[in-house]
Design an enzyme around this catalytic site. Structure first.
Site, PDB file in Angstrom:
ATOM      1  N   ASP A  34     -29.297  23.526  -9.590  1.00  0.00           N
ATOM      2  CA  ASP A  34     -28.624  22.230  -9.605  1.00  0.00           C
ATOM      3  C   ASP A  34     -27.120  22.399  -9.410  1.00  0.00           C
ATOM      4  OD1 ASP A  34     -31.129  21.446 -10.226  1.00  0.00           O
ATOM      5  OD2 ASP A  34     -30.559  20.197 -11.939  1.00  0.00           O
ATOM      6  N   TYR A  37     -26.392  22.794  -5.844  1.00  0.00           N
ATOM      7  CA  TYR A  37     -26.525  21.487  -5.191  1.00  0.00           C
ATOM      8  C   TYR A  37     -25.268  20.653  -5.440  1.00  0.00           C
ATOM      9  CZ  TYR A  37     -28.422  16.967  -3.795  1.00  0.00           C
ATOM     10  OH  TYR A  37     -28.623  15.765  -3.164  1.00  0.00           O
ATOM     11  N   ASP A  38     -24.841  20.646  -6.699  1.00  0.00           N
ATOM     12  CA  ASP A  38     -23.661  19.848  -7.058  1.00  0.00           C
ATOM     13  C   ASP A  38     -22.428  20.317  -6.294  1.00  0.00           C
ATOM     14  OD1 ASP A  38     -25.280  18.472  -8.760  1.00  0.00           O
ATOM     15  OD2 ASP A  38     -24.592  19.482 -10.586  1.00  0.00           O
ATOM     16  N   LEU A  84     -55.578  -4.323  -4.912  1.00  0.00           N
ATOM     17  CA  LEU A  84     -56.673  -3.384  -5.158  1.00  0.00           C
ATOM     18  C   LEU A  84     -57.694  -4.007  -6.089  1.00  0.00           C
ATOM     19  CD1 LEU A  84     -55.150   0.126  -5.969  1.00  0.00           C
ATOM     20  CD2 LEU A  84     -56.860  -0.402  -4.248  1.00  0.00           C
ATOM     21  N   GLU A 114     -56.686   9.692  -5.757  1.00  0.00           N
ATOM     22  CA  GLU A 114     -55.369  10.048  -6.299  1.00  0.00           C
ATOM     23  C   GLU A 114     -55.128   9.255  -7.574  1.00  0.00           C
ATOM     24  OE1 GLU A 114     -52.389   9.158  -3.348  1.00  0.00           O
ATOM     25  OE2 GLU A 114     -52.608   7.010  -3.586  1.00  0.00           O
ATOM     26  N   LYS A 116     -53.718   6.621 -10.192  1.00  0.00           N
ATOM     27  CA  LYS A 116     -53.142   5.289 -10.079  1.00  0.00           C
ATOM     28  C   LYS A 116     -51.970   5.212 -11.053  1.00  0.00           C
ATOM     29  CE  LYS A 116     -54.055   0.392 -10.089  1.00  0.00           C
ATOM     30  NZ  LYS A 116     -53.076  -0.017 -11.100  1.00  0.00           N
ATOM     31  N   ASP A 118     -48.817   3.709 -13.061  1.00  0.00           N
ATOM     32  CA  ASP A 118     -48.530   2.419 -13.650  1.00  0.00           C
ATOM     33  C   ASP A 118     -47.047   2.139 -13.431  1.00  0.00           C
ATOM     34  OD1 ASP A 118     -49.083   0.118 -14.903  1.00  0.00           O
ATOM     35  OD2 ASP A 118     -49.108   0.952 -16.930  1.00  0.00           O
ATOM     36  N   GLU A 174     -45.434   3.469  -4.969  1.00  0.00           N
ATOM     37  CA  GLU A 174     -45.269   2.998  -6.338  1.00  0.00           C
ATOM     38  C   GLU A 174     -44.003   3.633  -6.897  1.00  0.00           C
ATOM     39  OE1 GLU A 174     -47.854   1.016  -7.155  1.00  0.00           O
ATOM     40  OE2 GLU A 174     -47.677   0.758  -9.326  1.00  0.00           O
ATOM     41  N   TYR A 226     -48.264   5.979  -0.797  1.00  0.00           N
ATOM     42  CA  TYR A 226     -49.720   6.099  -0.654  1.00  0.00           C
ATOM     43  C   TYR A 226     -50.282   5.364   0.552  1.00  0.00           C
ATOM     44  CZ  TYR A 226     -49.321   1.698  -3.254  1.00  0.00           C
ATOM     45  OH  TYR A 226     -48.964   0.450  -3.670  1.00  0.00           O
ATOM     46  N   LYS A 291     -60.011   5.898  -1.772  1.00  0.00           N
ATOM     47  CA  LYS A 291     -59.929   5.214  -0.483  1.00  0.00           C
ATOM     48  C   LYS A 291     -60.846   5.915   0.511  1.00  0.00           C
ATOM     49  CE  LYS A 291     -55.281   4.198  -1.754  1.00  0.00           C
ATOM     50  NZ  LYS A 291     -53.850   4.474  -1.642  1.00  0.00           N
ATOM     51  N   LYS A 315     -60.398   2.220 -13.365  1.00  0.00           N
ATOM     52  CA  LYS A 315     -59.452   2.208 -14.485  1.00  0.00           C
ATOM     53  C   LYS A 315     -59.929   3.090 -15.639  1.00  0.00           C
ATOM     54  CE  LYS A 315     -56.260  -0.608 -14.317  1.00  0.00           C
ATOM     55  NZ  LYS A 315     -56.180  -2.034 -14.169  1.00  0.00           N
ATOM     56  N   CYS A 409     -39.634  -6.413 -53.586  1.00  0.00           N
ATOM     57  CA  CYS A 409     -40.306  -5.219 -53.070  1.00  0.00           C
ATOM     58  C   CYS A 409     -41.704  -5.091 -53.673  1.00  0.00           C
ATOM     59  CB  CYS A 409     -39.475  -3.977 -53.396  1.00  0.00           C
ATOM     60  SG  CYS A 409     -40.317  -2.434 -52.998  1.00  0.00           S
ATOM     61  N   CYS A 412     -41.592  -1.746 -56.088  1.00  0.00           N
ATOM     62  CA  CYS A 412     -40.799  -1.624 -57.320  1.00  0.00           C
ATOM     63  C   CYS A 412     -40.320  -2.968 -57.861  1.00  0.00           C
ATOM     64  CB  CYS A 412     -39.610  -0.698 -57.102  1.00  0.00           C
ATOM     65  SG  CYS A 412     -38.324  -1.424 -56.076  1.00  0.00           S
ATOM     66  N   CYS A 426     -35.618  -3.248 -49.353  1.00  0.00           N
ATOM     67  CA  CYS A 426     -35.735  -3.228 -50.806  1.00  0.00           C
ATOM     68  C   CYS A 426     -34.404  -2.737 -51.354  1.00  0.00           C
ATOM     69  CB  CYS A 426     -36.853  -2.272 -51.210  1.00  0.00           C
ATOM     70  SG  CYS A 426     -36.726  -1.670 -52.900  1.00  0.00           S
ATOM     71  N   CYS A 432     -36.934   2.867 -56.425  1.00  0.00           N
ATOM     72  CA  CYS A 432     -38.194   2.482 -55.790  1.00  0.00           C
ATOM     73  C   CYS A 432     -38.998   3.733 -55.458  1.00  0.00           C
ATOM     74  CB  CYS A 432     -37.914   1.676 -54.525  1.00  0.00           C
ATOM     75  SG  CYS A 432     -39.401   1.243 -53.633  1.00  0.00           S
TER      76      CYS A 432
HETATM   77  O1  D41 Z   1     -50.794   4.381  -7.684  1.00  0.00           O
HETATM   78  C1  D41 Z   1     -50.965   3.208  -7.409  1.00  0.00           C
HETATM   79  N1  D41 Z   1     -50.599   2.279  -8.255  1.00  0.00           N
HETATM   80  C2  D41 Z   1     -51.622   2.811  -6.126  1.00  0.00           C
HETATM   81  C3  D41 Z   1     -51.598   1.487  -5.739  1.00  0.00           C
HETATM   82  C4  D41 Z   1     -52.243   3.748  -5.268  1.00  0.00           C
HETATM   83  N2  D41 Z   1     -52.263   5.077  -5.596  1.00  0.00           N
HETATM   84  N3  D41 Z   1     -52.828   3.357  -4.116  1.00  0.00           N
HETATM   85  C5  D41 Z   1     -52.808   2.044  -3.746  1.00  0.00           C
HETATM   86  N4  D41 Z   1     -53.395   1.701  -2.580  1.00  0.00           N
HETATM   87  C6  D41 Z   1     -53.394   0.426  -2.181  1.00  0.00           C
HETATM   88  C7  D41 Z   1     -54.045   0.077  -0.880  1.00  0.00           C
HETATM   89  C8  D41 Z   1     -55.419   0.664  -0.789  1.00  0.00           C
HETATM   90  C9  D41 Z   1     -54.181  -1.425  -0.730  1.00  0.00           C
HETATM   91  C10 D41 Z   1     -53.199   0.611   0.226  1.00  0.00           C
HETATM   92  C11 D41 Z   1     -52.184   1.049  -4.559  1.00  0.00           C
HETATM   93  C12 D41 Z   1     -52.199  -0.281  -4.074  1.00  0.00           C
HETATM   94  N5  D41 Z   1     -52.803  -0.553  -2.892  1.00  0.00           N
HETATM   95  C13 D41 Z   1     -51.581  -1.405  -4.758  1.00  0.00           C
HETATM   96  N6  D41 Z   1     -50.681  -1.369  -5.712  1.00  0.00           N
HETATM   97  C14 D41 Z   1     -50.372  -2.621  -6.077  1.00  0.00           C
HETATM   98  C15 D41 Z   1     -51.081  -3.459  -5.330  1.00  0.00           C
HETATM   99  C16 D41 Z   1     -51.849  -2.727  -4.494  1.00  0.00           C
END
Ligand code: D41
Length: 673
Positions: A34, A37-38, A84, A114, A116, A118, A174, A226, A291, A315, A409, A412, A426, A432
């Site tokens: 790093d 790089y800096d 999705l 892969e 998903k 959040d 994402e 993705y 997919k 999920k 409290c 006590c 308290c 206490c």
């Molecule tokens: O990691 C994700 N949240 C994720 C979201 C992912 N790995 N693949 C995704 N692939 C799609 C499509 C198949 C429609 C290209 C997605 C999402 N869609 C997605 N995220 C939010 C709405 C749709």
């Protein structure tokens, strides 16, 4: 240097910096430190400052720009961002796969699986290889312009790699906040008196929608791509696999966990494997996405109301569940803070049974208007205590009873006082028993005085039987005192007393943390220890001097000064010292010879404990980290060092021995190691 020579050097620096960002963020395999790089970065900044005519918008120096006037303006996606579909059970996944097989008319469908993430879905528009627009997904057709904020994400290239970039590429991905960044961000939020974010997703969304890109730049956001939207660049990839490879080739970050699997069994195996490793990933995920790999097959399957029939999210079990409130308890903490806790009908949340959830404080309780008998949704995020997200008002039974917060409290009977904030306390102090118990429990805990064998149950009994009132009383205990307690034989009693005696030899930061000063966690205790060197100086400091300590703001300074001004606390500290609690004095050089250096300790040291070594290094100004990275300056290896030495060698980090550490302590300066 001639103008041409300077321009050439600037171009070279930009290419180098882009290359090294790519190695770091996309390949996760940096080639330089790093610091290196800096240095390159600083050189480019200097050139662009001297010669503004050489500055360029896609320069790595230009990530943070002015507050944009177009912030959050609507952006119509070149091609809609699909949504999705979800499946939650193995059966639903089997049904999905069956429908795919039936439509395609063959049995071994290849899927790309892969994690998903959040986070927040975004579209990154590159024209002729340059990032021109970043937008949130919005309703799928129209999103919001977040270009200025996305530009600050170092993982997101401002310019694509390669000589022949596509004319137009909308990359879909994402934006997320890694766990570590989330924790750091929340620590900062709290230190600055702000409210912590509930989860990384909210933190990422909040960070991306910052009006000031300079603030976004402070948030360690990342992105994984993705998919693609609009594409003008010749032959489009024929499979999801090839598509991801192409994105990676163009320098966009693509999740390294991606795998091609065959059929329902392959999907399920991937899901189960990832589920087991879920907690070890550096980011939070809420499932897996599959997919169909072949684009011709994707076309055959088509989409239904903006949801592709060729992809699905599988999920993980919900981290949120609905249950009923059976009662509300009030718990008394170490500092007397009263926390309302909902007692719940047991329910599985994310695979773990939950029967209690915190309501944080009386204000939160009345804001959420939780009543006994209500149905509520409960969430578990990471390892934190479950909390109540909200009440299902439409399901409120007519006999649901509001909870009246006690004005005395429950332990006590002392009056409850409200401090300036939202906390109810308290007023009994150490009269206490709950506060006594919690204070002692904290004092003995592993990261504080680390008294082995002095567990919660034992502390509880000692307090209830009046054998200890303050932490100093611990050092007066004899095996005889312990032996008439439940489940305490002669040997275990002697062991506990021995462990208490051994804890007298400690280090200053631990001692400070163990005192349980409100607002002072481990990191603040270490910073105070480093800054003041010893207890006398710290106790003598006024709030003005306390705020000079890194990360100590007025609230924390006030809490510290109030703590030390209380006679009772001073007496307990004096009693602890009289009982022989002591620590090696830290030498405190104004700016340590290891200032700004990051050191990692590994293996067993002969002449000192890990904590002593850490304290000593911190005394020299070093930051002691737990894992080796490109940011590490030295690794100090004792006997039987583990994988850290190997990692150090991989990163080219100098490894020094205990003798070198001693030399630093003696001479106060790192050798050539
Ligand atoms: O990691 C994700 N949240 C994720 C979201 C992912 N790995 N693949 C995704 N692939 C799609 C499509 C198949 C429609 C290209 C997605 C999402 N869609 C997605 N995220 C939010 C709405 C749709």
């Amino acid at each position: 240097m001639t103008r041409d020579a300077v321009a050439a050097r600037a171009a070279e620096l930009r290419a180098l910096l882009d290359h090294h960002s790519y190695r770091y963020y996309v390949l996760d395999d940096p080639e330089i430190s790093d610091a290196e790089y800096d240095r390159l970065f600083a050189e480019l900044v200097a050139i662009e400052h001297e010669r503004p005519d050489l500055a360029r918008a896609d320069s790595p120096t230009q990530r943070v720009g002015a507050r944009p006037s177009a912030a959050f303006a609507p952006v119509v996606h070149g091609q809609a961002m699909l949504s999705l579909g979800n499946v939650f059970t193995d059966q639903e996944l089997a049904d999905f796969d069956r429908r795919v097989r039936e439509r395609l008319g063959h049995d071994d469908v290849h899927y790309v699986a892969e994690p998903k993430l959040d986070g927040l879905a975004v579209s990154l528009r590159y024209e002729n290889g340059v990032l021109v627009r970043a937008a949130t997904r919005g309703d799928g057709t129209t999103g919001e312009d977040v270009t200025a904020n996305v530009r600050t994400i170092r993982a997101c290239p401002l310019r694509l790699r390669g000589h022949a970039p596509p004319r137009v590429l909308e990359a879909r991905g994402e934006v997320y906040l890694p766990r570590e960044g989330f924790l750091r961000l929340n620590e900062n939020q709290i230190a600055q008196g702000g409210k912590p974010f509930a989860n990384p997703r909210n933190a990422a969304a909040g960070s991306l929608r910052q009006l000031d890109p300079a603030v976004s730049a402070q948030r360690p956001l990342r992105v994984f791509c993705y998919g693609i939207g609009e594409w003008l660049g010749g032959q489009a990839p024929a499979s999801q696999e090839a598509l991801l490879a192409m994105l990676a080739e163009l320098g966009l970050p693509v999740n390294p966990e991606r795998r091609t699997v065959v059929g329902y069994e392959g999907c399920l195996q991937y899901y189960e494997d990832l589920g087991r490793r879920r907690a070890d990933l550096p980011y939070e995920i809420d499932g897996v996405v599959y997919k169909v790999n072949e684009v011709v097959e994707q076309r055959l399957l088509g989409e239904l109301s903006r949801t592709p029939r060729w992809a699905v999210a599988h999920k993980f079990p919900a981290e949120e569940a609905v249950t009923r409130v059976l009662g509300i308890d009030v718990q008394v903490g170490r500092t007397g803070a009263l926390t309302p806790v909902a007692v719940l009908a047991s329910v599985a949340v994310g695979g773990v049974m939950v029967s209690h959830a915190t309501l944080h404080n009386p204000e939160e309780l009345s804001r959420k208007d939780v009543r006994i008998g209500d149905f509520v949704s409960v969430r578990r995020a990471g390892d934190v205590i479950p909390e109540i997200v909200g009440v299902l008002r439409e399901r409120r039974p007519p006999d649901a009873t509001p909870f009246i917060f006690p004005d005395h409290c429950p332990v006590c009977g002392s009056p409850v006082v409200r401090d300036e904030g939202v906390v109810a306390r308290c007023a009994g102090g150490l009269v206490c028993q709950a506060q006594r118990r919690e204070t002692i429990r904290h004092f003995a805990s592993r990261r504080a005085m680390d008294i082995e064998g002095l567990g919660d149950k034992l502390v509880e009994q000692l307090v209830l039987r009046g054998k200890v009132a303050t932490v100093a009383d611990l050092y007066r205990l004899t095996p005889g005192d312990l032996m008439d307690l439940e489940r305490m034989g002669e040997r275990s009693a002697a062991k506990v007393v021995g462990a208490i005696a051994a804890s007298r030899h400690t280090v200053f930061p631990r001692f400070l943390y163990a005192l349980g000063i409100p607002e002072v966690g481990e990191a603040t205790a270490a910073a105070l220890a480093r800054h003041f060197g010893d207890l006398e100086d710290l106790m003598a400091a006024d709030e003005e001097r306390l705020v000079e300590v890194p990360d100590v703001g007025p609230v924390v300074a006030h809490a510290i000064s109030t703590f030390f001004s209380e006679r009772h606390n001073r007496e307990v500290i004096a009693a602890l010292r009289a009982a022989g609690v002591s620590w090696p004095r830290l030498e405190r050089p104004a700016a340590g010879p290891l200032s700004g250096k990051t050191v990692v300790l590994t293996g067993t040291l002969e002449g000192m404990t890990r904590d002593e070594a850490r304290a000593a290094l911190e005394g020299l100004g070093a930051k002691v980290a737990s894992s080796v990275s490109a940011r590490t300056d030295y690794v100090v290896a004792g006997r039987d060092p583990g994988s850290k030495v190997r990692r150090a060698e991989e990163w080219g980090v100098p490894v020094v021995g205990e003798e070198d550490l001693r030399a630093w302590l003696g001479e106060g300066r790192p050798g050539q190691g």
